[in-house]
Each structure stands twice: as structure tokens, then as C-alpha cells.
Design a protein around this motif. Sequence first.
Motif, PDB file in Angstrom:
ATOM      1  N   HIS A   1       1.087  -1.501   0.315  1.00 25.41           N
ATOM      2  CA  HIS A   1      -0.151  -0.021  -0.258  1.00 25.41           C
ATOM      3  C   HIS A   1       1.246   1.281   0.066  1.00 25.41           C
ATOM      4  N   VAL A   2       2.051   1.598  -1.402  1.00 24.77           N
ATOM      5  CA  VAL A   2       2.736   2.531  -1.190  1.00 24.77           C
ATOM      6  C   VAL A   2       1.713   3.713  -1.665  1.00 24.77           C
ATOM      7  N   SER A   3       1.959   5.166  -1.641  1.00 28.37           N
ATOM      8  CA  SER A   3       1.496   6.440  -2.820  1.00 28.37           C
ATOM      9  C   SER A   3       2.631   6.575  -2.888  1.00 28.37           C
ATOM     10  N   LEU A   4       2.586   7.355  -3.839  1.00 29.27           N
ATOM     11  CA  LEU A   4       3.741   8.480  -4.336  1.00 29.27           C
ATOM     12  C   LEU A   4       3.207   9.114  -5.134  1.00 29.27           C
ATOM     13  N   SER A   5       3.349  10.372  -5.209  1.00 28.96           N
ATOM     14  CA  SER A   5       3.092  11.361  -6.725  1.00 28.96           C
ATOM     15  C   SER A   5       4.702  12.468  -6.784  1.00 28.96           C
ATOM     16  N   LEU A   6       4.408  12.477  -8.206  1.00 27.88           N
ATOM     17  CA  LEU A   6       5.350  13.032  -8.864  1.00 27.88           C
ATOM     18  C   LEU A   6       5.699  14.172  -9.607  1.00 27.88           C
ATOM     19  N   GLU A   7       5.910  15.394  -9.588  1.00 27.34           N
ATOM     20  CA  GLU A   7       5.118  16.171 -10.684  1.00 27.34           C
ATOM     21  C   GLU A   7       6.021  16.491 -11.215  1.00 27.34           C
ATOM     22  N   PRO A   8       5.604  17.402 -12.830  1.00 22.04           N
ATOM     23  CA  PRO A   8       6.973  17.805 -13.337  1.00 22.04           C
ATOM     24  C   PRO A   8       7.884  18.937 -12.441  1.00 22.04           C
ATOM     25  N   GLY A   9       9.338  18.378 -13.015  1.00 24.72           N
ATOM     26  CA  GLY A   9      10.465  18.846 -12.666  1.00 24.72           C
ATOM     27  C   GLY A   9      11.257  18.281 -11.386  1.00 24.72           C
ATOM     28  N   ASP A  10       9.992  17.129 -10.314  1.00 23.36           N
ATOM     29  CA  ASP A  10      11.063  16.560  -9.658  1.00 23.36           C
ATOM     30  C   ASP A  10      11.659  15.774  -9.500  1.00 23.36           C
ATOM     31  N   PHE A  11      12.729  15.286  -8.692  1.00 18.87           N
ATOM     32  CA  PHE A  11      13.709  14.270  -8.811  1.00 18.87           C
ATOM     33  C   PHE A  11      14.003  13.405  -7.951  1.00 18.87           C
ATOM     34  N   VAL A  12      13.517  12.626  -7.852  1.00 19.71           N
ATOM     35  CA  VAL A  12      13.104  11.218  -6.215  1.00 19.71           C
ATOM     36  C   VAL A  12      14.184  10.696  -6.314  1.00 19.71           C
ATOM     37  N   ALA A  13      14.717  10.703  -5.431  1.00 16.67           N
ATOM     38  CA  ALA A  13      15.715   9.460  -4.937  1.00 16.67           C
ATOM     39  C   ALA A  13      14.499   8.548  -4.338  1.00 16.67           C
ATOM     40  N   LEU A  14      14.744   6.965  -4.351  1.00 17.96           N
ATOM     41  CA  LEU A  14      14.241   6.086  -4.045  1.00 17.96           C
ATOM     42  C   LEU A  14      15.241   5.037  -3.527  1.00 17.96           C
ATOM     43  N   HIS A  15      15.447   5.526  -1.738  1.00 23.41           N
ATOM     44  CA  HIS A  15      16.153   4.504  -1.134  1.00 23.41           C
ATOM     45  C   HIS A  15      15.800   3.187  -0.525  1.00 23.41           C
TER      46      HIS A  15
END
Lengths: 241, 419
Positions: free
Chosen positions: A44-58
Motif C-alpha cells: 500500500h504505497v502512495s507516491l506522487s511526482l510532479e513535473p520537475g521532481d527528481f526523487v531518489a528512492l532508497h
Amino acid sequence: MSQSTNTALDEASADTEIRPPVLSISEVAKQYRTTEGTVQAIDHVSLSLEPGDFVALHGPSGCGKSTLLLMAGALLSPDSGTIAISGENPYALGAEARAAFRANRVGFVFQQFHLIPFLDVLDNVLVGELAGTLPHGEFRERARELLDRFQLGHRLHHVPSKLSIGEQQRVALARAFLRSPSLILADEPTGNLDAENAAIILEHLGDFAASGEGAVLMVTHDDRAKAVAGRSVEMRGGRLV
Amino acid sequence: MTLARLILREIRHRKTNFALSVLGAVIAVAVVLATLGSLRAYDRQTEAVVDQMEEATKSEMAKLEDEIRKSMKGLGFNLFIFPAGQDMGEVYSEGFASKTMPEAYVTKLAESGVVTVNHLLPSLTKKLEWPEQKRTVILIGVRGEVPIAFRKPKAPIIDPVAPGELVLGYELHRSLGLEKGDPVTFMGKNFKVSDTYEARGSKDDITLWMNLGECQAMLGMQEKINAIQALECNCATVDRLGEIRTELMEILPDTQIIETQSTALARAEARNQASATAKAQIEAKKEQRALLRAEREKLAGWLLPVVALVSMIWIGLLAFINVRERLPEIGILRAIGVKGRTILGAFLGRAILAGLVGGIIGAVIAEFVRLPSMDSGLIIETGEWIAAISAAPVLAALAAWLPSLAAAQRDPAEVLRYD
């Protein structure tokens, strides 16, 4: 209201137009069945990336990062929850339509590069043409531009085995950027690179995100990568923490 | 970037796998064409052997027939047609028939299209006193052979005697001291001796031949004859005389036929026997070769499917290995949006190309195959070349179908997750 005032309002409205998130993951879950039982890979993961986002998942190995990345890339359907890329749910599409969707919206970069060993640099970048959603030859100029930008203009006709590791990853990056996707998914893109080459890759990914053309979701263990990314998200046991 | 380019680059990269696939197609096509070609070459060889035997037999038979024809002609006519009421005892004791029949019979016979006899010679024979020489002679009036309608004219056995001329048997001209060209008087009429015969040791030696018309006039028997001599055909039937009688009785119902000169007939029988033996030998040869042909065909019947199947399995295995080696490539291609059918096309295209190249090479090899048992090369028809070269890519595609389909349906997430 005067004519000039109306025009000014319209422009202001266009600037503030609400665009859907590049990536929207909502309450997504995924289980794997193994001989030893069921494994809850994503819980049950939720995540949102908007334009311009740079998200590191670790997170630690086996925590579900790569699974989440594949689901985000329209390659692995979730058991529950929804995923939307630029507002569209790819899993509502048939297999062939989803393939076309991936070709146009998503770029992939992998730790192992996954270059095709018998194609030269230019053909490796242009291999996306085989997706066939646009006429052949459409991307040739763009491919050359990308390769020039990544300092590979002199290596166009070299096969991957003749390139350095850093060069190979840059070719993979050029391939991911070819069709101007809105979402770049990178799985440990600097995992095999030295500091100098890792910095180059991170710089290009950062530039892409900063341009506002789309967003980057990067799975990484690399602290340098986490530092470059605008947001860092940790995952443990299939959950975001 | 096109699919064809991807296929060609991959082939260049994995030459060995492709070459082995081509080899599978080469072997299949070469074996199929060589087998078909050898069967046809064997058939041609059989035809040539049989033709040669038939030609030799024909030539031998022609020679034998010619000899027999000559010997039969040498022995003279061997069929006599007499009037129906003629007492044959009288004929055997006197040497000729006393009863007569119309001369028109010979014309009727000649124009009937008769097939069982040749060389028709009408004659009027009478034993009488040569008044001028005070001796008994046999007078035979002849008019020469009557040509049979619808037949190629043949050289006559006996030449006609011209009016005003006589031909004398040996005893007559010897005892009278007459020679060719001498004048002679017979029954008050002057003639010239046109020919004299050597001794025959038969009644011919006291015979005098005369033109039939003159003879009939001299004897007061106009338009009459008492025999038609003929030479029976050299037909290879058991009941030759029966057949001749049946035919002639239909044409000339009020006549009777007797056969003489059995020596010539025995020779004809021998020839017919020799001909039958030769034909039997040819048939035996044909049968023997047909048996060998059937054995070869039987061998081809299982060899060809086995070779085709083994080649297909071979090509299928190589395609499977190729798919296994290219799993990461399949994964990334699918991930970046390349459709399953394009992946399918990449693998099938490769197999089709291997089949096509193998088919052409196999066909070229078959062209140069020489089998030790063959005098010549294989005989392969154009249709077979085309069929083999066309079938090879189709079979290669079928062989590679399952591995290619597996590649096309491969889940990219699975490939990338475990890579």
C-alpha cells in the motif's frame, strides 16, 4: 472589463493551469508467490511526482524498490491500488497499447545499461524506433543531438564493448531521453560507475528534471545521488517510511 | 533503425548460431533434392537401358525377319487357294487343280484389304502334250503378282511373263537345246524363250510358263484360273492357318486353302520365339529395375521426413538457444515499448533468412552431387528447385515458431527484475 484585461487574465490562467502529476501511485500493493510462501513486495504505497521532481528512492536490498519502479514503468501491474502516468492509467490498456504508451511516456535507465551488444551507439539509441509509433528516421537528428550533448558524438559507430562503463551508461541515458518521455525511471544508474561518471549521469538526470519536461524517479544506494535528487524517499519492507 | 537492420546486425554478431541454422537447412534441402534427383536419374537410366535393349531387339528382329522374308521368298509361295469343289487328292497326284475359278477372284482378294497374306499370284495350270515336241509338259499361265490395295508395293517373287514369250524349266530347255532368246513354237504359235531355269529337282523342271492371257486363249479358258498362290504373312499367332482361312473365307467363300513349305514357317516360328524371349527379357529387366526403384522410393519415403524433421528440430533448438542468449535484449526492447509482434518478427525473420540461405546453398550443392551408381548427375526439375528453396524458409520459420513466440510473450518485468 477591457479587452487587454481579459488577455492578461487568460495568460495568468494558462500559467497556473493544473497539470496532472507525472507519476501518481496510490495505495499500490504487490505480492509475489514463492515456494516459501507469499511475499508482500509492495504494501500500500502512495507516491506522487510532479513535473520537475527528481526523487531518489532508497532502502535496503529486497525492500521492493525495483518492483515499485517496474510498476511505475507500466511493466508490472499492481495487485491493488492505481498508477497513473500523466493522468493516464497504463494498466487499463491492452498489452500492445501499453507498449506504445511506455514508448512515448517512459524512459528507463538500468544499472546494467542493457545495451544491445551488436548495435553501435547510434543504433542503440535509435532502437526505440522499433516501437513504431512514429515514422522511421524521425529521431535520427535527436539521437545525434543527445549523443553530442553526452560527449559521445565521436563514438556513434562503436559497439558497446568498445566503450567505457561511463560511456555505456550515457548511451543508455540517451536512449531513455530519445522520445522525450515525461517520466524517467532509473534503477541504480550510478551503481557501476566511478565518481566522475556518476556525477555526469546525475547531472543529466537533474537537468532533465529541472527543465520541467518531466520527472525522475531513481532507485539508488548512492549517497551522492540522494544529494543531487530534490527529494529522497526511503522504503522498507515494501512501505515508504 | 529497422527490424531488418536489427536482424542483420544480430546475425553478424552471432555468426555461429546462424551458420549452424543455415547448415540445418542446407542438409535438409540437399538431401531432399538429391533423393528426388537420384530417383529421377534412376528412372532415366532405366528408360535408357530398356530403350537400348528394345533397340537391339528391334534391330535383331528386323535382321531375322529380313532373313526369313528372303528365305520364305526363296522357298516360293506357301499358300494355295483352289476352287471349293476341287478334289485335293487330284491336286496332290497331278500337281494342279482341274477345276477353275474366275480370274476376278484375285482382284477381289487384292482389293479387299486382306492382311493375312502377301504376294498374290493367279495361275492357270494344265498338264498337256507339246505337240511340236511330242512330250508331256506342265503349262502354267501367269500374269505376274497382283498388288494388294493399301499396301506398300513389294518386290515380286516371280516376274511376269510377257505376251509372246515363254520361260522354260530345266529339263525342257536342256533336252531341247533351247537358250534364252531362241524362237520356239508351242501349239502352233511362235514364241521367244525369255528365260530358262536351273534344275530344281521338281515338276518345275518340265514346266513351261506363259503369259496368263495367252494361256487362257490357247486353252479356251478365258478369264479362268485354277489357283491363286500366295505367301502368308509372318504373323506371330498360334493358329496362323486358321486365321488365314477365316479371313479368306469371308472374302472368297467358294475356295479352299492349303499350306505348304513348313521349313519357312518353322523359321518364322523361331523368329517369333526369339522375339517373345527378347520381349520377356526386357519385361524382366523392367520388373527388376521397378523393384529396385520401389526400394529406393521406400527409403526416400522415410528418409525425407526424418531429415526434414531432424533439421527442423535442429533449427528450433538453435532458435531456442538464440532466444535464451537474448533475454536481456528482449527485456529492454519490450520495456522501451517494442511490441511483441516486432520481437516475434525479429526471431522469425532470422529463421526465414537462415532457411532461405540454407535452401539456396543446399540447392546448389544438390546440383553438383554425383552418386557413384549414376552415370550422370541428378535430374532435378525446376519446380522442385523452386519448391525446395521456398519450403526451406517456411519450415525454418515453423521450427523457430515456438521459441520466437516465447520470446515475444516474455514478460519484460520478469527479465529485468532477475537480470
